[in-house]
Design a protein around this motif. Structure first.
Motif, PDB file in Angstrom:
ATOM      1  N   TYR A  77      17.689 -28.670 -27.969  1.00  0.00           N
ATOM      2  CA  TYR A  77      16.337 -28.580 -28.515  1.00  0.00           C
ATOM      3  C   TYR A  77      15.535 -27.470 -27.849  1.00  0.00           C
ATOM      4  O   TYR A  77      14.603 -26.913 -28.448  1.00  0.00           O
ATOM      5  CB  TYR A  77      15.614 -29.924 -28.405  1.00  0.00           C
ATOM      6  N   ILE A  78      15.899 -27.106 -26.602  1.00  0.00           N
ATOM      7  CA  ILE A  78      15.234 -25.999 -25.923  1.00  0.00           C
ATOM      8  C   ILE A  78      15.498 -24.696 -26.678  1.00  0.00           C
ATOM      9  O   ILE A  78      14.587 -23.890 -26.920  1.00  0.00           O
ATOM     10  CB  ILE A  78      15.704 -25.877 -24.466  1.00  0.00           C
ATOM     11  N   HIS A  79      16.757 -24.472 -27.049  1.00  0.00           N
ATOM     12  CA  HIS A  79      17.101 -23.269 -27.806  1.00  0.00           C
ATOM     13  C   HIS A  79      16.336 -23.211 -29.128  1.00  0.00           C
ATOM     14  O   HIS A  79      15.898 -22.147 -29.567  1.00  0.00           O
ATOM     15  CB  HIS A  79      18.611 -23.229 -28.076  1.00  0.00           C
ATOM     16  N   GLU A  80      16.177 -24.366 -29.770  1.00  0.00           N
ATOM     17  CA  GLU A  80      15.487 -24.405 -31.057  1.00  0.00           C
ATOM     18  C   GLU A  80      13.977 -24.252 -30.900  1.00  0.00           C
ATOM     19  O   GLU A  80      13.320 -23.599 -31.713  1.00  0.00           O
ATOM     20  CB  GLU A  80      15.802 -25.727 -31.770  1.00  0.00           C
ATOM     21  N   GLU A  81      13.426 -24.854 -29.875  1.00  0.00           N
ATOM     22  CA  GLU A  81      11.973 -24.911 -29.698  1.00  0.00           C
ATOM     23  C   GLU A  81      11.404 -23.636 -29.078  1.00  0.00           C
ATOM     24  O   GLU A  81      10.256 -23.269 -29.339  1.00  0.00           O
ATOM     25  CB  GLU A  81      11.605 -26.117 -28.819  1.00  0.00           C
ATOM     26  N   ALA A  82      12.193 -22.943 -28.250  1.00  0.00           N
ATOM     27  CA  ALA A  82      11.680 -21.808 -27.478  1.00  0.00           C
ATOM     28  C   ALA A  82      11.207 -20.671 -28.386  1.00  0.00           C
ATOM     29  O   ALA A  82      11.843 -20.345 -29.394  1.00  0.00           O
ATOM     30  CB  ALA A  82      12.744 -21.309 -26.519  1.00  0.00           C
ATOM     31  N   LEU A  83      10.096 -20.065 -28.009  1.00  0.00           N
ATOM     32  CA  LEU A  83       9.582 -18.901 -28.722  1.00  0.00           C
ATOM     33  C   LEU A  83      10.332 -17.638 -28.331  1.00  0.00           C
ATOM     34  O   LEU A  83      10.556 -16.753 -29.152  1.00  0.00           O
ATOM     35  CB  LEU A  83       8.088 -18.725 -28.423  1.00  0.00           C
ATOM     36  N   ARG A  84      10.711 -17.573 -27.045  1.00  0.00           N
ATOM     37  CA  ARG A  84      11.447 -16.420 -26.539  1.00  0.00           C
ATOM     38  C   ARG A  84      12.418 -16.867 -25.457  1.00  0.00           C
ATOM     39  O   ARG A  84      12.215 -17.909 -24.817  1.00  0.00           O
ATOM     40  CB  ARG A  84      10.499 -15.374 -25.930  1.00  0.00           C
ATOM     41  N   GLN A  85      13.434 -16.060 -25.248  1.00  0.00           N
ATOM     42  CA  GLN A  85      14.405 -16.322 -24.181  1.00  0.00           C
ATOM     43  C   GLN A  85      14.664 -15.015 -23.439  1.00  0.00           C
ATOM     44  O   GLN A  85      14.832 -13.963 -24.041  1.00  0.00           O
ATOM     45  CB  GLN A  85      15.707 -16.861 -24.771  1.00  0.00           C
ATOM     46  N   GLU A  86      14.688 -15.093 -22.121  1.00  0.00           N
ATOM     47  CA  GLU A  86      14.943 -13.926 -21.296  1.00  0.00           C
ATOM     48  C   GLU A  86      16.030 -14.265 -20.275  1.00  0.00           C
ATOM     49  O   GLU A  86      15.945 -15.282 -19.583  1.00  0.00           O
ATOM     50  CB  GLU A  86      13.657 -13.510 -20.571  1.00  0.00           C
ATOM     51  N   ASN A  87      17.056 -13.444 -20.185  1.00  0.00           N
ATOM     52  CA  ASN A  87      18.110 -13.631 -19.200  1.00  0.00           C
ATOM     53  C   ASN A  87      17.757 -12.886 -17.927  1.00  0.00           C
ATOM     54  O   ASN A  87      17.352 -11.714 -17.963  1.00  0.00           O
ATOM     55  CB  ASN A  87      19.447 -13.127 -19.748  1.00  0.00           C
ATOM     56  N   TYR A  88      17.916 -13.575 -16.805  1.00  0.00           N
ATOM     57  CA  TYR A  88      17.631 -12.975 -15.497  1.00  0.00           C
ATOM     58  C   TYR A  88      18.742 -13.379 -14.543  1.00  0.00           C
ATOM     59  O   TYR A  88      18.769 -14.503 -14.038  1.00  0.00           O
ATOM     60  CB  TYR A  88      16.263 -13.439 -14.986  1.00  0.00           C
ATOM     61  N   GLU A  89      19.686 -12.455 -14.354  1.00  0.00           N
ATOM     62  CA  GLU A  89      20.868 -12.707 -13.535  1.00  0.00           C
ATOM     63  C   GLU A  89      21.598 -13.948 -14.056  1.00  0.00           C
ATOM     64  O   GLU A  89      21.985 -13.993 -15.216  1.00  0.00           O
ATOM     65  CB  GLU A  89      20.484 -12.789 -12.061  1.00  0.00           C
ATOM     66  N   ASP A  90      21.772 -14.976 -13.224  1.00  0.00           N
ATOM     67  CA  ASP A  90      22.510 -16.171 -13.657  1.00  0.00           C
ATOM     68  C   ASP A  90      21.608 -17.242 -14.256  1.00  0.00           C
ATOM     69  O   ASP A  90      22.040 -18.382 -14.437  1.00  0.00           O
ATOM     70  CB  ASP A  90      23.273 -16.770 -12.468  1.00  0.00           C
TER      71      ASP A  90
END
Length: 352
Positions: free
Chosen positions: A314-327
């Motif tokens: 649900y986090i993947h569905e609900e999130a407005l944006r996603q940012e990868n930072y290292e691990d």
């Protein structure tokens, strides 16, 4: 604690705490309830050590001012010297923020004893106030709305030292299973609604954005998706159906938890209007991550940090944006224009 006592307590706090103007270009990150211990098995933050360190390195490099909103060092369970030894890497980052004059530290009920430590290296506050024109954003831990903590702190310290500590009861469990914590949220919500301010707290360990908990937010999202589904077609309709399945499963899990704990997940079931006046940064001791609030003169957002690949569906569905930072991954869960939030508070808040 009566509402009269709450108003007296918080009115005095907002008058006495430091105040600064919220300027264009300012950026703040607000975290609370780290509950730093001795680094061992009873340390609530130990499992998120790498995560909190990386998150703070990120915010330091991005030029944020760090606001720690209470219950940072758990000196009710551990000696400060033990905490300092176990968390030298985290204190090093605190020092970096402090040397750049980008560090504000507010006490909670678990670290209030540090006020009596003459060797403590950072200035300590009971709250902090930010103003933008006639609008005010009021940051405080939240225990001030509880009679147990505000007037009888020695009782809460006794409970932690001689009950929670010997029986290895973690602070996350204590916060989520206590009806008193939800009563505190309701009191602060009413205060912020009447005073027409944004209140940002910690203490209860559950994130709130514009007075909405995850439980309430999911219910609203489901209703919006159902309305959209009726007008959608083709691929979009299938996307909505998949998202509804994920949201429904998460809501059912929260419903079971609510029934088990016999407490309401909503702050305003009896209120016809929702005033977006209460925010909560959550905590850093979550099983799979930590939450925090980012604030500028233009916007406010709820952020979730987690090791890569550990976020729920649900986090993947609900999130407005996603940012990868290292691990690790940083999800923007909720976001709004700060001016719009204040406008809604002004129009929907109490007239008294």
């Amino acid at each position: 604690m009566s509402m009269k006592d709450v108003y007296r307590s918080l009115d005095n706090l907002i008058k006495e705490c430091p105040q600064r103007s919220l300027q264009n270009g300012d950026r703040y990150v607000i975290m609370s309830d780290l509950h730093m211990g001795d680094g061992g098995s009873r340390d609530d933050l130990a499992h998120n050590r790498a995560l909190i360190v990386k998150a703070l390195h990120y915010y330091y490099a991005q030029g944020y001012t760090l606001i720690l909103n209470g219950d940072i060092e758990d000196v009710q369970k551990f000696k400060y010297a033990q905490i300092l030894t176990a968390w030298r890497d985290l204190f090093k980052i605190f020092n970096d923020f402090a040397q750049d004059n980008r560090f504000i530290k507010i006490v909670g009920n678990h670290d209030i004893a540090l006020l009596h430590d003459t060797d403590y290296p950072y200035p300590l506050h009971h709250g902090y106030s930010f103003v933008k024109g006639n609008d005010r954003l009021f940051v405080f831990h939240g225990h001030q709305a509880s009679k147990l903590f505000s007037e009888y702190d020695y009782i809460s310290e006794f409970v932690v030292k001689f009950m929670a500590k010997p029986f290895h009861i973690k602070n996350g469990n204590v916060a989520h299973h206590s009806k008193r914590r939800f009563a505190v949220e309701k009191r602060i919500y009413r205060y912020a609604q009447d005073r027409k301010v944004i209140a940002i707290i910690g203490h209860t360990h559950r994130p709130l954005f514009e007075s909405l908990s995850k439980y309430d937010s999911l219910r609203w999202s489901i209703e919006d998706l159902i309305r959209e589904y009726a007008l959608a077609s083709g691929e979009r309709r299938e996307q909505i159906r998949i998202t509804l399945t994920v949201y429904k499963a998460e809501l059912e899990r929260l419903e079971k938890q609510k029934l088990k704990e016999k407490i309401s997940r909503s702050l305003y079931q009896a209120s016809p209007l929702l005033v977006p006046c209460l925010f909560n940064s959550g905590c850093a001791t979550g099983k799979k991550g930590l939450t925090c609030l980012e604030v500028s003169a233009e916007r406010i957002s709820l952020e979730y940090w987690t090791p890569r690949g550990q976020a729920k569906s649900y986090i993947h569905e609900e999130a407005l944006r996603q940012e990868n930072y290292e691990d690790f991954q940083k999800y923007t869960l909720k976001e709004d224009d700060l001016g719009h939030v204040f406008l809604r508070i002004s129009l929907l808040g109490s007239e008294s």
